[in-house]
Design a protein around this motif. Structure first.
Motif, mmCIF file in Angstrom:
data_model
loop_
_atom_site.group_PDB
_atom_site.id
_atom_site.type_symbol
_atom_site.label_atom_id
_atom_site.label_comp_id
_atom_site.label_asym_id
_atom_site.label_seq_id
_atom_site.Cartn_x
_atom_site.Cartn_y
_atom_site.Cartn_z
ATOM 1 N N ARG A 37 -121.520 -118.574 -3.228
ATOM 2 C CA ARG A 37 -121.242 -117.585 -4.281
ATOM 3 C C ARG A 37 -120.193 -118.103 -5.256
ATOM 4 O O ARG A 37 -120.384 -118.063 -6.475
ATOM 5 N N TRP A 38 -119.062 -118.618 -4.714
ATOM 6 C CA TRP A 38 -118.010 -119.111 -5.585
ATOM 7 C C TRP A 38 -118.453 -120.361 -6.333
ATOM 8 O O TRP A 38 -118.102 -120.555 -7.508
ATOM 9 N N GLY A 39 -119.252 -121.205 -5.673
ATOM 10 C CA GLY A 39 -119.773 -122.384 -6.352
ATOM 11 C C GLY A 39 -120.699 -122.010 -7.491
ATOM 12 O O GLY A 39 -120.660 -122.611 -8.573
ATOM 13 N N GLY A 40 -121.536 -120.991 -7.257
ATOM 14 C CA GLY A 40 -122.430 -120.522 -8.311
ATOM 15 C C GLY A 40 -121.672 -119.936 -9.484
ATOM 16 O O GLY A 40 -121.999 -120.195 -10.648
ATOM 17 N N LEU A 41 -120.631 -119.144 -9.186
ATOM 18 C CA LEU A 41 -119.828 -118.555 -10.259
ATOM 19 C C LEU A 41 -119.096 -119.631 -11.055
ATOM 20 O O LEU A 41 -119.012 -119.550 -12.292
ATOM 21 N N LEU A 42 -118.564 -120.636 -10.346
ATOM 22 C CA LEU A 42 -117.870 -121.719 -11.036
ATOM 23 C C LEU A 42 -118.831 -122.504 -11.921
ATOM 24 O O LEU A 42 -118.511 -122.838 -13.075
ATOM 25 N N LEU B 280 -121.628 -121.413 -13.227
ATOM 26 C CA LEU B 280 -121.987 -120.554 -14.355
ATOM 27 C C LEU B 280 -120.865 -120.521 -15.394
ATOM 28 O O LEU B 280 -121.121 -120.580 -16.610
ATOM 29 N N GLY B 281 -119.619 -120.442 -14.924
ATOM 30 C CA GLY B 281 -118.486 -120.423 -15.842
ATOM 31 C C GLY B 281 -118.375 -121.709 -16.646
ATOM 32 O O GLY B 281 -118.128 -121.675 -17.859
ATOM 33 N N ILE B 282 -118.561 -122.845 -15.977
ATOM 34 C CA ILE B 282 -118.483 -124.134 -16.673
ATOM 35 C C ILE B 282 -119.614 -124.258 -17.690
ATOM 36 O O ILE B 282 -119.404 -124.699 -18.829
ATOM 37 N N ALA B 283 -120.822 -123.852 -17.289
ATOM 38 C CA ALA B 283 -121.970 -123.931 -18.195
ATOM 39 C C ALA B 283 -121.749 -123.069 -19.437
ATOM 40 O O ALA B 283 -122.012 -123.494 -20.568
ATOM 41 N N TYR B 284 -121.230 -121.847 -19.222
ATOM 42 C CA TYR B 284 -120.992 -120.983 -20.375
ATOM 43 C C TYR B 284 -119.873 -121.530 -21.251
ATOM 44 O O TYR B 284 -119.933 -121.436 -22.484
ATOM 45 N N ALA B 285 -118.841 -122.117 -20.633
ATOM 46 C CA ALA B 285 -117.753 -122.702 -21.423
ATOM 47 C C ALA B 285 -118.268 -123.826 -22.320
ATOM 48 O O ALA B 285 -117.878 -123.934 -23.493
ATOM 49 N N GLY C 272 -109.604 -123.429 -20.695
ATOM 50 C CA GLY C 272 -109.284 -122.150 -20.070
ATOM 51 C C GLY C 272 -109.295 -122.208 -18.546
ATOM 52 O O GLY C 272 -108.308 -121.822 -17.891
ATOM 53 N N ILE C 273 -110.388 -122.687 -17.966
ATOM 54 C CA ILE C 273 -110.502 -122.745 -16.504
ATOM 55 C C ILE C 273 -109.504 -123.733 -15.899
ATOM 56 O O ILE C 273 -108.821 -123.408 -14.925
ATOM 57 N N PRO C 274 -109.368 -124.968 -16.449
ATOM 58 C CA PRO C 274 -108.361 -125.879 -15.876
ATOM 59 C C PRO C 274 -106.939 -125.336 -15.956
ATOM 60 O O PRO C 274 -106.168 -125.476 -15.000
ATOM 61 N N LEU C 275 -106.565 -124.703 -17.082
ATOM 62 C CA LEU C 275 -105.213 -124.159 -17.204
ATOM 63 C C LEU C 275 -104.984 -123.019 -16.215
ATOM 64 O O LEU C 275 -103.908 -122.917 -15.612
ATOM 65 N N LEU C 276 -105.995 -122.189 -16.048
ATOM 66 C CA LEU C 276 -105.870 -121.105 -15.078
ATOM 67 C C LEU C 276 -105.733 -121.663 -13.667
ATOM 68 O O LEU C 276 -104.932 -121.166 -12.858
ATOM 69 N N GLY C 277 -106.514 -122.708 -13.364
ATOM 70 C CA GLY C 277 -106.401 -123.349 -12.059
ATOM 71 C C GLY C 277 -105.020 -123.943 -11.834
ATOM 72 O O GLY C 277 -104.446 -123.816 -10.741
#
Length: 223
Positions: free
Chosen positions: A14-19, A21-26, A177-182
């Motif tokens: 689930r988390w892999g799929g969400l990640l 999807l997030g990267i693809a949309y970014a 966005g995602i790397p900074l949040l991480g």
């Protein structure tokens, strides 16, 4: 044991799929926002999260039929102004990015008012129950840190949108966005490990579960 592993596997998928999807949309968002020739595809990429959120909320609403009808009506209006949207869809990207971080800043900052419970303290109380004095102090400081992070991100997004080329703003908003949040999660957890004893620590996944539980509690209290 098998059931536990199956649960963990489902969570990982689930988390892999969400990640993913997030990267693809970014990546799609960056391509659309940085483009020098706006088109309908870019406008659809910009509007997709807002439309998906609207229909999801409508579907979960107690007045499902009415809310779905209103969502469809909104889609009709959007279709009617599609030419304007194609020319200005970068403003939609700005609203999503800066607006989301500004709302998070307000939500976290509001809990720091006198008499309130800091947001991170609330999450920690769900994980640990009662808070030790050290944990209470830390979670208040952590709430301040997250408030500043969200506010600074929203402010920098606005500045770059107005002063920098679209490609630079998009790189910051969509790709970083995602790397900074991480990095913020990692830094906050490192500070937690340095400041607090092991009994007062909770990992990022526990914090996410606490957030989801807090959201469910808020939803249950609504009339």
């Amino acid at each position: 044991m098998k059931a536990e592993w199956a649960t963990r596997l489902k969570q990982a998928v689930r988390w892999g799929g969400l990640l993913t999807l997030g990267i693809a949309y970014a990546l799609l968002s960056h391509r659309a926002a940085a483009s020098s020739t706006p088109d309908l595809q870019g406008a659809l990429v910009a509007l997709a999260p807002l439309l998906a959120l609207a229909f999801m909320l409508a579907w979960r609403s107690r007045q499902r039929a009415l809310m779905l009808a209103l969502s469809l009506a909104a889609c009709t209006v959007i279709y009617g102004v599609k030419s304007w949207l194609v020319a200005h869809y970068n403003w939609v990207f700005l609203l999503q990015h800066a607006g989301t971080y500004a709302l998070l800043c307000l939500a976290f900052g509001k809990t720091l008012q006198r008499g309130g419970t800091p947001m991170i303290s609330r999450f920690a109380s769900i994980v640990h129950g009662s808070l030790t004095p050290a944990l209470a102090r830390y979670t208040r400081a952590a709430t301040w840190s997250w408030t500043f992070y969200f506010g600074a991100t929203a402010g920098l997004s606005l500045l770059l949108f107005w002063l920098a080329p679209a490609a630079i703003w998009s790189t910051f908003a969509n790709l970083m966005g995602i790397p900074l949040l991480g990095l913020m999660f990692v830094g906050e957890y490192a500070a937690r490990c340095y400041v607090l004893p092991a009994s007062d620590r909770a990992g990022p996944l526990a914090a996410i579960r606490a957030y989801r539980q807090a959201s469910a509690q808020d939803k249950a209290r609504r009339p």
